[in-house]
Structure formats: structure tokens, C-alpha cells
Design an enzyme around this catalytic site. Structure first.
Site, short mmCIF file in Angstrom:
data_model
loop_
_atom_site.label_atom_id
_atom_site.label_comp_id
_atom_site.label_asym_id
_atom_site.label_seq_id
_atom_site.Cartn_x
_atom_site.Cartn_y
_atom_site.Cartn_z
N ASP A 176 52.93 7.85 28.30
CA ASP A 176 53.91 8.58 27.48
C ASP A 176 54.40 7.66 26.37
O ASP A 176 55.04 6.64 26.63
CB ASP A 176 55.06 9.06 28.38
N ASP A 178 56.92 12.18 20.14
CA ASP A 178 56.94 11.93 21.59
C ASP A 178 55.73 12.67 22.16
O ASP A 178 55.64 13.90 22.04
CB ASP A 178 58.26 12.47 22.13
N HIS A 186 62.63 18.70 25.31
CA HIS A 186 63.93 18.38 24.72
C HIS A 186 63.84 18.34 23.20
O HIS A 186 62.80 17.99 22.64
CB HIS A 186 64.36 17.00 25.22
N HIS A 215 67.02 12.90 23.18
CA HIS A 215 67.31 14.09 23.99
C HIS A 215 68.51 14.84 23.45
O HIS A 215 69.62 14.34 23.48
CB HIS A 215 67.54 13.70 25.45
N GLU A 273 56.96 19.25 27.53
CA GLU A 273 56.26 18.32 28.42
C GLU A 273 56.16 18.84 29.85
O GLU A 273 56.93 18.43 30.71
CB GLU A 273 56.87 16.92 28.37
N GLU A 279 52.25 16.20 26.85
CA GLU A 279 53.41 16.39 25.98
C GLU A 279 53.00 16.35 24.52
O GLU A 279 52.18 15.52 24.12
CB GLU A 279 54.44 15.29 26.24
#
Ligand code: MN
Ligand code: MN
Length: 293
Positions: free
Chosen positions: A85, A96, A155, A163, A188, A276
Site C-alpha cells: 500500500d 493512495d 476515505h 482521511h 479500498e 486500492e
């Protein structure tokens, strides 16, 4: 959204996609965990970008928040399910993205989170609710015989913020945020052979600063000085320069200057996969910033 902001999200996404893809191909039985983590993190800097958070490499029942410790002697083993990640940022604008590498015979488990992510992305457009995305994710994972992890979510993202709303659940919920054009968020999905619920382990490698307070103890002061450039984004214990700084972490958590992100795990012996992407909602869909282009 302003053109120069979009450019930064895109630029971060291109770099993240390329580095994650190349990094995943280097995970093989016998490869050093620490060397892989340090090599991938170094590539982000070589591209002229910064890390949004330490590279998370989480094995098997560990779903998230593991990274290498200073003298990590782990190597990847036959059978491992390895989540990578990666967060890349340019001026705080974050990409992300995550993928899972299978060193065993877990192709279906990996496919479950991949398909859940793809299906959810195809549904993203203004007016759709986060609950509808969660339902699609849950369906894709359960129809393959696994459970979605219910207490991990996608998020919203903002400059130097990892977040924020909207929360994108991995299970069906009633309602949830109604998506709007210009929203930036990550989806994700996690698929698991375990309980579908993660708990905190005692292993702790990732921290972030949550308050600015006077800190007098020299070793604690040194930690705070060394992480100022993170602007509140997470950092790894491994990034601190000496042992005294590492010992100072516990005190900084007690005084609520720092918070810690323990490794999050499903039940022992279970296997968890994750995929993700980061996206920006457009008039009639979304642009995925972290896809290979
Ligand atoms: Mn991530
Ligand atoms: Mn994320």
C-alpha cells in the site's frame, strides 16, 4: 477543481501507479522485506515526489499498517499473501493505491478484492451513495466465498489529509455520503478468509503528529523536529535517526502529541487481500488517478 490541483493529483497518481506496479513484480520468495520497503520508498523521492505515509507491506492475516522496522530480518515466504500500500504526495496532494501479491495459491482471494474495486469504480458518479458502493463491494467478495473487512474503509483525501469524508464502506450500509463532482477519495476493498473484522496487534511501526505542544525532553524534541516536514502525515519508526528517538515515542503518545497506527489483523491463520485506487469524481463518472496509463 482548479487545473493546477488536478495536475498535482495526476502527477502523484502516475508516479504511484508506476512504482507500485514495478515494486509488486519484485516480491518473490526469499526477497528481503526491509530491502524491498527501502528501495520502493527511495524511488518515490527519485521521482521528485514525497511519501504520503510509510510504505505499508502487510502479510497474510495482517490487513494494514505494517512496515519494516530498522533491523527487520523478515523475508517473503512461500504461501504469503502480500499487501503493498503506497501513498505518494506532491505538495500534499495524495495518490493512495494498493495491490496484493500472491506467493501461494490464493488467486481467487486476490481476484475478489480486485473485482470489488473495479465494480465499485464503475459505479462512481455524482448522486450515487457510498452505501451503494459498499453493497457492490460486499457482493463481489461474498459471491466468491470470502468476507469483506467491515471495519476498514475507503476515505476522502485533501491536501496533507489522508482521511476525511466521504467514508466508502466495504459493506452495504443505508445511505452514506452522496457523491458529488470534484470529490477526491480512495476506494479500498479488503477480502478475507477470516472473520471480516480487524483488530490491533501489539506491533507498532507507524506514527503521526496530532498536536503541537511544548516538548522539553531533548530526545522527544529531536523526534518532533525531525518530523516537522511531514506536516501531520504519518512517518515510520524506522525513519528516526537513533535509538533515543525511538524510546521517546512512547512518551509523546502518552502526552498525545503523537498517535500510533498498530498493525491491523484478522484472526490468526486467515488471509487478507486488498486493492486500492484514488479517484476524482467527474460530471458523469470518475478519473482514476492511480491507474497505469
Ligand atoms: Mn492505501
Ligand atoms: Mn487508503
Amino acid at each position: 477543481m482548479k487545473e493546477d490541483l488536478l495536475e498535482k493529483y495526476y502527477a502523484a497518481g502516475v508516479i504511484a501507479a508506476k512504482i507500485l506496479n514495478n515494486g509488486a513484480q519484485e516480491i518473490r520468495v526469499g526477497v528481503s522485506y526491509l530491502e524491498l520497503v527501502e528501495s520502493i520508498e527511495a524511488r518515490v523521492k527519485e521521482e521528485g515526489a514525497d511519501l504520503a505515509f510509510p510504505l505499508n507491506v502487510s502479510l497474510n492475516e495482517d490487513a494494514a499498517h505494517d512496515t519494516a522496522s530498522t533491523r527487520d530480518d523478515r523475508v517473503f515466504s512461500k504461501g504469503d499473501v502480500v499487501k503493498l500500500d503506497l501513498g505518494v504526495q506532491i505538495d500534499g496532494y495524495i495518490a493512495d493505491t494498493a495491490t496484493t501479491v500472491d506467493l501461494g495459491n490464493n488467486g481467487n482471494l486476490i481476484e475478489a478484492s480486485r473485482q470489488a474495486l473495479d465494480t465499485a469504480i464503475k459505479k462512481v458518479r455524482p448522486g450515487v451513495t457510498a452505501g451503494e458502493l459498499g453493497a457492490a463491494i460486499q457482493f463481489e467478495i461474498e459471491s466468491r466465498g470470502y468476507r469483506p473487512v467491515s471495519n476498514l474503509t475507503g476515505h476522502g483525501l485533501d491536501q496533507f489529509v489522508i482521511h476525511k469524508p466521504p467514508t466508502i464502506p466495504n459493506i452495504a450500509i443505508n445511505g452514506g455520503v452522496v457523491l458529488e463532482e470534484g470529490m477526491v477519495f480512495a476506494i479500498e476493498p479488503f477480502a478475507t478468509t477470516g472473520s471480516g473484522h480487524v483488530n490491533e496487534k501489539s506491533r507498532m511501526e507507524i506514527y503521526s503528529q496530532i498536536a503541537h505542544k511544548p516538548v522539553r525532553i531533548p530526545s522527544a524534541r529531536a523526534v518532533i523536529d525531525s518530523i516537522q516536514e511531514r506536516r501531520g502525515l504519518p512517518f515510520a519508526r524506522r525513519w528516526l535517526k537513533d535509538k533515543k528517538m525511538e524510546l521517546a515515542l512512547a512518551g509523546l503518545i502518552r502526552s498525545q502529541v503523537l498517535t500510533v497506527y498498530p498493525v491491523l489483523s484478522d484472526i490468526a491463520g486467515s488471509l487478507v487481500s486488498q486493492h486500492e485506487h484514488t479517484m476524482i469524481v467527474t460530471e458523469d463518472g470518475c478519473i482514476v488517478t492511480t491507474r497505469m496509463r
